[in-house]
Design a protein around this motif. Sequence first.
Motif, short mmCIF file in Angstrom:
data_model
loop_
_atom_site.label_atom_id
_atom_site.label_comp_id
_atom_site.label_asym_id
_atom_site.label_seq_id
_atom_site.Cartn_x
_atom_site.Cartn_y
_atom_site.Cartn_z
N PRO A 299 -24.67 -35.70 38.57
CA PRO A 299 -23.56 -34.75 38.56
C PRO A 299 -23.69 -33.66 37.49
CG PRO A 299 -22.72 -36.97 38.74
CD PRO A 299 -24.17 -37.08 38.44
N TYR A 300 -24.31 -33.98 36.37
CA TYR A 300 -24.40 -33.02 35.27
C TYR A 300 -25.68 -32.20 35.30
CZ TYR A 300 -20.42 -35.49 33.44
OH TYR A 300 -19.17 -36.04 33.29
N THR A 301 -26.63 -32.55 36.16
CA THR A 301 -27.87 -31.78 36.23
C THR A 301 -28.02 -31.12 37.60
OG1 THR A 301 -29.11 -33.77 36.85
CG2 THR A 301 -29.06 -33.19 34.52
N LEU A 302 -28.27 -31.91 38.62
CA LEU A 302 -28.54 -31.35 39.95
C LEU A 302 -27.32 -30.72 40.60
CD1 LEU A 302 -30.81 -34.19 41.35
CD2 LEU A 302 -31.52 -32.02 40.36
N LEU A 303 -26.14 -31.27 40.35
CA LEU A 303 -24.92 -30.75 40.99
C LEU A 303 -24.11 -29.84 40.08
CD1 LEU A 303 -23.71 -33.95 42.87
CD2 LEU A 303 -24.91 -31.97 43.80
N SER A 304 -24.64 -29.48 38.92
CA SER A 304 -23.86 -28.67 38.00
C SER A 304 -23.61 -27.25 38.53
CB SER A 304 -24.56 -28.58 36.64
OG SER A 304 -25.81 -27.95 36.76
N GLY A 305 -24.49 -26.75 39.37
CA GLY A 305 -24.31 -25.41 39.91
C GLY A 305 -23.61 -25.36 41.26
N VAL A 306 -23.25 -26.51 41.80
CA VAL A 306 -22.59 -26.57 43.10
C VAL A 306 -21.09 -26.45 42.89
CG1 VAL A 306 -22.21 -27.95 45.18
CG2 VAL A 306 -24.44 -27.99 44.04
N ASP A 307 -20.51 -25.37 43.39
CA ASP A 307 -19.07 -25.15 43.21
C ASP A 307 -18.22 -25.78 44.31
OD1 ASP A 307 -19.46 -23.74 40.87
OD2 ASP A 307 -19.69 -21.83 41.93
N ALA A 308 -18.83 -26.10 45.43
CA ALA A 308 -18.07 -26.66 46.55
C ALA A 308 -17.80 -28.15 46.30
CB ALA A 308 -18.85 -26.49 47.85
N TRP A 309 -16.63 -28.59 46.70
CA TRP A 309 -16.23 -29.97 46.47
C TRP A 309 -17.08 -30.95 47.26
CZ3 TRP A 309 -14.70 -32.92 50.58
CH2 TRP A 309 -14.37 -32.24 51.74
N TYR A 310 -17.60 -30.53 48.42
CA TYR A 310 -18.32 -31.46 49.28
C TYR A 310 -19.70 -31.81 48.73
CZ TYR A 310 -19.81 -26.90 51.06
OH TYR A 310 -20.24 -25.62 51.16
N GLY A 311 -20.21 -31.07 47.78
CA GLY A 311 -21.48 -31.45 47.14
C GLY A 311 -21.33 -32.74 46.36
N ALA A 312 -20.32 -32.81 45.52
CA ALA A 312 -20.07 -34.01 44.74
C ALA A 312 -19.56 -35.14 45.64
CB ALA A 312 -19.06 -33.73 43.63
N PHE A 313 -18.76 -34.79 46.63
CA PHE A 313 -18.23 -35.82 47.53
C PHE A 313 -19.35 -36.54 48.26
CE2 PHE A 313 -16.51 -37.10 51.69
CZ PHE A 313 -15.51 -37.96 51.26
N LEU A 314 -20.33 -35.79 48.76
CA LEU A 314 -21.46 -36.39 49.46
C LEU A 314 -22.24 -37.30 48.51
CD1 LEU A 314 -23.31 -36.69 51.91
CD2 LEU A 314 -24.52 -34.66 51.12
N PHE A 315 -22.47 -36.84 47.28
CA PHE A 315 -23.19 -37.67 46.32
C PHE A 315 -22.46 -38.97 46.06
CE2 PHE A 315 -23.55 -39.10 41.90
CZ PHE A 315 -24.87 -39.53 41.93
N TRP A 316 -21.14 -38.92 45.82
CA TRP A 316 -20.41 -40.13 45.48
C TRP A 316 -20.27 -41.08 46.67
CZ3 TRP A 316 -20.63 -41.59 40.88
CH2 TRP A 316 -20.61 -40.68 39.83
#
Length: 60
Positions: free
Chosen positions: A23-40
């Motif tokens: 979350p703090y490296t690869l997804l740090s530049g993703v502003d859309a909520w679904y980027g983190a949602f997919l990861f979790w």
Amino acid sequence: MGRRGIFWAGMMLALVVAAYTVPYTLLSGVDAWYGAFLFWVLFGLAAIGVNAAISRSWRD
């Protein structure tokens, strides 16, 4: 703990490290909520699978 148990414990350790780093490296530049949602969602499914594999051989 046999070789199989050590393997699954290593997999769980890798998941925990990924939970902190991704979350703090690869997804740090993703502003859309679904980027983190997919990861979790994928992380949760992987953690459930690893925990099931670890506890599969437990007996009373």
